[in-house]
Design a protein around this motif. Structure first.
Motif, PDB file in Angstrom:
ATOM      1  N   LYS A 197     -33.503  10.149  68.240  1.00 26.56           N
ATOM      2  CA  LYS A 197     -33.630  11.545  68.693  1.00 26.56           C
ATOM      3  C   LYS A 197     -34.259  12.450  67.643  1.00 26.56           C
ATOM      4  O   LYS A 197     -34.889  13.453  67.979  1.00 26.56           O
ATOM      5  N   GLY A 198     -34.064  12.112  66.371  1.00 23.34           N
ATOM      6  CA  GLY A 198     -34.580  12.973  65.307  1.00 23.34           C
ATOM      7  C   GLY A 198     -36.077  13.235  65.414  1.00 23.34           C
ATOM      8  O   GLY A 198     -36.564  14.306  65.062  1.00 23.34           O
ATOM      9  N   HIS A 199     -36.823  12.206  65.900  1.00 22.85           N
ATOM     10  CA  HIS A 199     -38.288  12.352  65.922  1.00 22.85           C
ATOM     11  C   HIS A 199     -38.915  12.080  67.281  1.00 22.85           C
ATOM     12  O   HIS A 199     -40.129  12.161  67.413  1.00 22.85           O
ATOM     13  N   ALA A 200     -38.067  11.783  68.292  1.00 20.89           N
ATOM     14  CA  ALA A 200     -38.607  11.453  69.627  1.00 20.89           C
ATOM     15  C   ALA A 200     -39.558  12.518  70.181  1.00 20.89           C
ATOM     16  O   ALA A 200     -40.610  12.176  70.743  1.00 20.89           O
ATOM     17  N   ASP A 256     -31.442  17.968  68.190  1.00 15.82           N
ATOM     18  CA  ASP A 256     -31.473  17.044  67.034  1.00 15.82           C
ATOM     19  C   ASP A 256     -32.873  16.748  66.491  1.00 15.82           C
ATOM     20  O   ASP A 256     -33.045  15.830  65.696  1.00 15.82           O
ATOM     21  N   PHE A 257     -33.856  17.525  66.907  1.00 17.47           N
ATOM     22  CA  PHE A 257     -35.234  17.328  66.413  1.00 17.47           C
ATOM     23  C   PHE A 257     -35.286  17.717  64.930  1.00 17.47           C
ATOM     24  O   PHE A 257     -34.789  18.757  64.536  1.00 17.47           O
ATOM     25  N   GLU A 258     -35.882  16.859  64.098  1.00 16.39           N
ATOM     26  CA  GLU A 258     -36.004  17.205  62.667  1.00 16.39           C
ATOM     27  C   GLU A 258     -37.311  16.682  62.065  1.00 16.39           C
ATOM     28  O   GLU A 258     -37.297  15.857  61.159  1.00 16.39           O
ATOM     29  N   PRO A 259     -38.441  17.177  62.571  1.00 14.80           N
ATOM     30  CA  PRO A 259     -39.726  16.692  62.057  1.00 14.80           C
ATOM     31  C   PRO A 259     -40.018  17.286  60.674  1.00 14.80           C
ATOM     32  O   PRO A 259     -39.340  18.218  60.225  1.00 14.80           O
ATOM     33  N   ALA A 310     -30.797  21.956  61.578  1.00 17.74           N
ATOM     34  CA  ALA A 310     -30.458  23.377  61.685  1.00 17.74           C
ATOM     35  C   ALA A 310     -31.682  24.241  61.395  1.00 17.74           C
ATOM     36  O   ALA A 310     -31.904  25.273  62.026  1.00 17.74           O
ATOM     37  N   HIS A 311     -32.498  23.808  60.435  1.00 19.76           N
ATOM     38  CA  HIS A 311     -33.677  24.596  60.048  1.00 19.76           C
ATOM     39  C   HIS A 311     -34.710  24.610  61.168  1.00 19.76           C
ATOM     40  O   HIS A 311     -35.288  25.651  61.504  1.00 19.76           O
ATOM     41  N   ILE A 312     -34.950  23.436  61.764  1.00 21.76           N
ATOM     42  CA  ILE A 312     -35.922  23.343  62.860  1.00 21.76           C
ATOM     43  C   ILE A 312     -35.439  24.167  64.064  1.00 21.76           C
ATOM     44  O   ILE A 312     -36.218  24.835  64.742  1.00 21.76           O
ATOM     45  N   MET A 313     -34.130  24.168  64.289  1.00 22.34           N
ATOM     46  CA  MET A 313     -33.555  24.950  65.384  1.00 22.34           C
ATOM     47  C   MET A 313     -33.830  26.439  65.158  1.00 22.34           C
ATOM     48  O   MET A 313     -34.190  27.178  66.076  1.00 22.34           O
ATOM     49  N   GLU A 314     -33.695  26.841  63.917  1.00 24.33           N
ATOM     50  CA  GLU A 314     -33.947  28.244  63.591  1.00 24.33           C
ATOM     51  C   GLU A 314     -35.436  28.602  63.788  1.00 24.33           C
ATOM     52  O   GLU A 314     -35.770  29.680  64.270  1.00 24.33           O
ATOM     53  N   LEU A 315     -36.325  27.674  63.427  1.00 28.48           N
ATOM     54  CA  LEU A 315     -37.757  27.918  63.660  1.00 28.48           C
ATOM     55  C   LEU A 315     -37.999  28.086  65.158  1.00 28.48           C
ATOM     56  O   LEU A 315     -38.756  28.964  65.596  1.00 28.48           O
ATOM     57  N   ASP A 316     -37.337  27.236  65.932  1.00 29.36           N
ATOM     58  CA  ASP A 316     -37.512  27.328  67.385  1.00 29.36           C
ATOM     59  C   ASP A 316     -36.982  28.670  67.898  1.00 29.36           C
ATOM     60  O   ASP A 316     -37.616  29.325  68.723  1.00 29.36           O
ATOM     61  N   TYR A 347     -29.264  25.984  72.847  1.00 26.27           N
ATOM     62  CA  TYR A 347     -28.794  25.092  71.776  1.00 26.27           C
ATOM     63  C   TYR A 347     -27.393  24.597  72.100  1.00 26.27           C
ATOM     64  O   TYR A 347     -27.040  23.467  71.828  1.00 26.27           O
ATOM     65  N   LEU A 348     -26.584  25.481  72.688  1.00 24.62           N
ATOM     66  CA  LEU A 348     -25.219  25.078  73.024  1.00 24.62           C
ATOM     67  C   LEU A 348     -25.237  24.067  74.158  1.00 24.62           C
ATOM     68  O   LEU A 348     -24.544  23.064  74.120  1.00 24.62           O
ATOM     69  N   THR A 349     -26.073  24.302  75.188  1.00 27.90           N
ATOM     70  CA  THR A 349     -26.103  23.361  76.317  1.00 27.90           C
ATOM     71  C   THR A 349     -26.718  22.030  75.889  1.00 27.90           C
ATOM     72  O   THR A 349     -26.217  20.974  76.236  1.00 27.90           O
ATOM     73  N   ALA A 350     -27.770  22.111  75.071  1.00 26.21           N
ATOM     74  CA  ALA A 350     -28.393  20.861  74.594  1.00 26.21           C
ATOM     75  C   ALA A 350     -27.360  20.044  73.840  1.00 26.21           C
ATOM     76  O   ALA A 350     -27.282  18.826  73.977  1.00 26.21           O
ATOM     77  N   GLU A 351     -26.544  20.744  73.057  1.00 24.88           N
ATOM     78  CA  GLU A 351     -25.519  20.085  72.240  1.00 24.88           C
ATOM     79  C   GLU A 351     -24.512  19.368  73.139  1.00 24.88           C
ATOM     80  O   GLU A 351     -24.125  18.235  72.894  1.00 24.88           O
ATOM     81  N   ASN A 352     -24.091  20.054  74.217  1.00 22.31           N
ATOM     82  CA  ASN A 352     -23.069  19.454  75.070  1.00 22.31           C
ATOM     83  C   ASN A 352     -23.597  18.216  75.788  1.00 22.31           C
ATOM     84  O   ASN A 352     -22.854  17.302  76.100  1.00 22.31           O
ATOM     85  N   ASN A 353     -24.890  18.206  76.037  1.00 23.55           N
ATOM     86  CA  ASN A 353     -25.448  17.034  76.713  1.00 23.55           C
ATOM     87  C   ASN A 353     -25.660  15.880  75.741  1.00 23.55           C
ATOM     88  O   ASN A 353     -25.766  14.741  76.157  1.00 23.55           O
ATOM     89  N   SER A 354     -25.781  16.212  74.429  1.00 24.42           N
ATOM     90  CA  SER A 354     -26.177  15.126  73.515  1.00 24.42           C
ATOM     91  C   SER A 354     -24.958  14.392  72.993  1.00 24.42           C
ATOM     92  O   SER A 354     -23.869  14.892  73.006  1.00 24.42           O
TER      93      SER A 354
END
Length: 625
Positions: free
Chosen positions: A501-504, A525-528, A552-558, A618-625
């Motif tokens: 998931k980190g790079h998918a 969970d994206f972390e490119p 967390a950093h990539i999430m903030e960029l998003d 982010y919260l919904t994505a988290e609950n699904n993952s």
């Protein structure tokens, strides 16, 4: 004399190397002292940046620092030709009466290559022995230099007998000012330069010429206040046993390689302070009402608000730890690029990844900013390693910033922030130390930055990440070669086996045939690894050790609406290595994993508070993952 007097110390310090030396001197002074100290640092812009950050983050109680701009003082002494290796800065002790505050009455002046073996208060007490017109406390020169018999036709400046050494000076500033010291030394220098043409020993020659004419100015200090270890010295006549030693002066360009029958003893004393853990010097002064500065008061307040019974207390505390930081530990030079597309590679490391540095330098010719997490002793090992490496020594555009070890966790995001903050370019490539960029990536990124108009858009350019499990990899020279290695199974997409998931979202299937940059959407969970402008948000410091620090950093960029764009002809490859201490803790310690989950949830709540409706995903994505 009252034990709580503030002792004033002045030091001239310019450049990267002198900044390192001054730290060792300061440690030796702090180690023995029992008084408040006030350091007056005459520093150039480089030394000021380094030392201001160092003292701010060191937070030693009962120590004050003032800086005076050495570059503004250049014109006062630049008319004096000087052959000494200290250059123009070697003459600046002459102008202290003018430079230091008018109400400062006395000061101890020290060279940077000095080590204290006793409490500096003992030296301060010597001021009380000055009589009559004595305004300078100096130790006799221990070499034969001023006797003029070192070699044929050797013509030293005039001096009284053996002359005096200016590595340690007691200056009675108020009296010197009344005596018009400024005119005194200038007239003497002008007169002597007519025949001497230049100074050989910088300020020392001029001090000695003035003293030769006015011997009454000097109070001669006992020689143990400046035991000089240069090659032509008679310093052994100066002390009989260890208890006599008070100040050791490494006044030779050869420093620790001088000839002296006790040099081993001196060297060990010096190395003790060189490698001494500076954090131990933060202790409060006994019997000293502490003038807590604003920084440490804020820190105490933040820490007092934490609950010590919380099982994640150690994690939470970490966010408020102030790590002593030494910027630009080695010489650094950067030439500004005129086209405004320059990119710095940013990474962080500890001692166990040092061997990656040379390889990265061979793959990336552009500027690099590195934060190194080291103890004081490791910092010295790193210095020896770097100085012994032709690859590293031939590169001046690498900034090495040392963050000193403290606490239980690897402060990965603090390190990234330190490295990010000290770059000289408009763009940065946020990488990790165990990745090798493809050959030519630096030039390719500069081109892409221009073509994709990063200056005027919020974009994060993704460099696709791959990995090899082989320690010896013949590195692919092109995308075509990389693709055939993927097909043969010598390369994989990064973390393919453990954390897809980190790079998918990079969409490697699309990348295989892509010839133009393409946009991808953020997923959980994206972390490119990305190239961004230098004004991008910092990393969140609550994440330490292993886990979630990049996510967390990539999430903030998003959340800040950065567009993620994958570069079709860029790649980087992760090289195999033993697992880090922190990932091992994460795997073996259940409490570690529980705390990480707690911090993660708190981070997401903070995000939804800061970014409102946009952050709900982010919260919904988290609950699904």
């Amino acid at each position: 004399f009252p034990s709580l007097w503030t002792i004033h110390v002045a030091i001239v310090c310019a450049g990267y190397n002198a900044s390192r030396d001054v730290v060792t001197l300061v440690k030796s002074v702090l180690f023995h002292r029992r008084n408040p100290l006030h350091f007056h640092l005459i520093a150039d812009a480089i030394a000021k940046q380094i030392l201001a950050t160092l003292f701010q983050t060191w937070m030693v109680p009962a120590v004050r620092i003032n800086f005076y701009d050495a570059d503004e003082l250049k014109s006062e002494v630049s008319w004096i030709p000087n052959k000494h290796y200290s250059g123009i800065y070697g003459l600046m002790k002459l102008v202290l009466t003018k430079t230091l505050p008018a109400n400062l009455e006395r000061v101890i002046v020290l060279d940077t290559d000095i080590t204290f073996a006793t409490d500096i208060a003992e030296l301060w007490a010597v001021f009380h022995k000055f009589r009559g017109q004595q305004v300078l406390g100096l130790v006799e020169n221990q070499s034969d230099w001023y006797l003029g018999n070192l070699w044929k036709n050797h013509r030293p400046w005039p001096a009284l007998g053996r002359g005096y050494n200016t590595g340690v000076i007691l200056l009675l500033l108020d009296k010197l000012r009344k005596m018009k010291w400024e005119q005194m030394w200038r007239l003497t220098a002008e007169r002597e330069l007519m025949s001497m043409l230049s100074t050989s020993l910088a300020d020392q020659d001029i001090f000695n010429a003035v003293i030769k004419q006015n011997p009454f100015l000097v109070y001669q200090l006992p020689c143990f206040w400046n035991v000089q270890l240069s090659d032509h010295t008679r310093s052994e006549q100066c002390y009989r046993d260890v208890s006599d030693l008070k100040v050791i002066h490494w006044n030779s360009p050869k420093k620790l390689r001088v000839k002296n029958k006790h040099v081993e003893f001196f060297r060990n004393l010096y190395l003790t302070f060189l490698e001494y853990d500076g954090n131990l010097l933060r202790r409060e002064l006994f019997g000293c009402p502490s003038e807590a500065d604003v920084n440490s008061e804020n820190l105490q307040k933040q820490l007092s608000e934490l609950d010590e019974d919380d099982l994640c207390y150690e994690f939470r505390r970490e966010r408020f730890t102030v790590h002593r930081t030494h910027l630009y530990f080695l010489h650094y030079e950067y030439e500004f690029a005129t086209d405004n597309t320059d990119v710095t590679l940013v990474a962080q490391l500890s001692m166990d990844r040092l061997q990656m540095l040379e390889a990265i330098c061979k793959h990336w010719e552009g500027p690099i900013s590195l934060a190194l997490y080291l103890s004081d002793a490791e910092a010295q090992q790193f210095l020896r390693y770097a100085q012994g490496s032709e690859v590293l020594m031939s590169r001046h555009n690498v900034g090495y910033h040392i963050v000193y070890k403290e606490g239980q966790f690897y402060p990965v995001n603090l390190l990234r922030n330190v490295a990010m903050k000290h770059i000289s370019t408009p763009y940065m490539f946020l990488s990790d130390i165990d990745f090798l960029p493809m050959y030519g990536l630096y030039e390719y990124l500069r081109k892409s930055v221009g073509q994709l108009d990063l200056a005027n858009t919020r974009k994060a350019l993704i460099v696709p990440a791959f990995e090899t499990l082989r320690y010896r990899l013949s590195f692919p020279k092109s995308k075509a070669e990389l693709l055939s290695m993927l097909d043969m199974g010598t390369l994989f997409t990064f973390r393919y086996h453990v954390w897809t998931k980190g790079h998918a979202p990079t969409n490697f299937a699309k990348w295989r045939t892509a010839t133009t940059p393409y946009r991808v959407e953020w997923e959980a969970d994206f972390e490119p690894y990305v190239v961004v402008r230098q004004d991008c948000p910092e990393y969140d410091r609550r994440f330490v050790g292993f886990g979630w620090n990049k996510v967390a950093h990539i999430m903030e960029l998003d959340a800040q609406e950065y567009e993620f764009t994958v570069l079709p002809n860029a790649y980087m490859i992760h090289m195999p290595h033993a697992p880090s201490f922190d990932i091992t803790k994460f795997r073996s310690n259940k409490q570690y994993r529980i705390c990480l989950k707690t911090l993660k949830e708190e981070f997401q709540q903070d995000m939804s508070r800061r970014y409102g409706f946009a952050a709900l995903k982010y919260l919904t994505a988290e609950n699904n993952s």
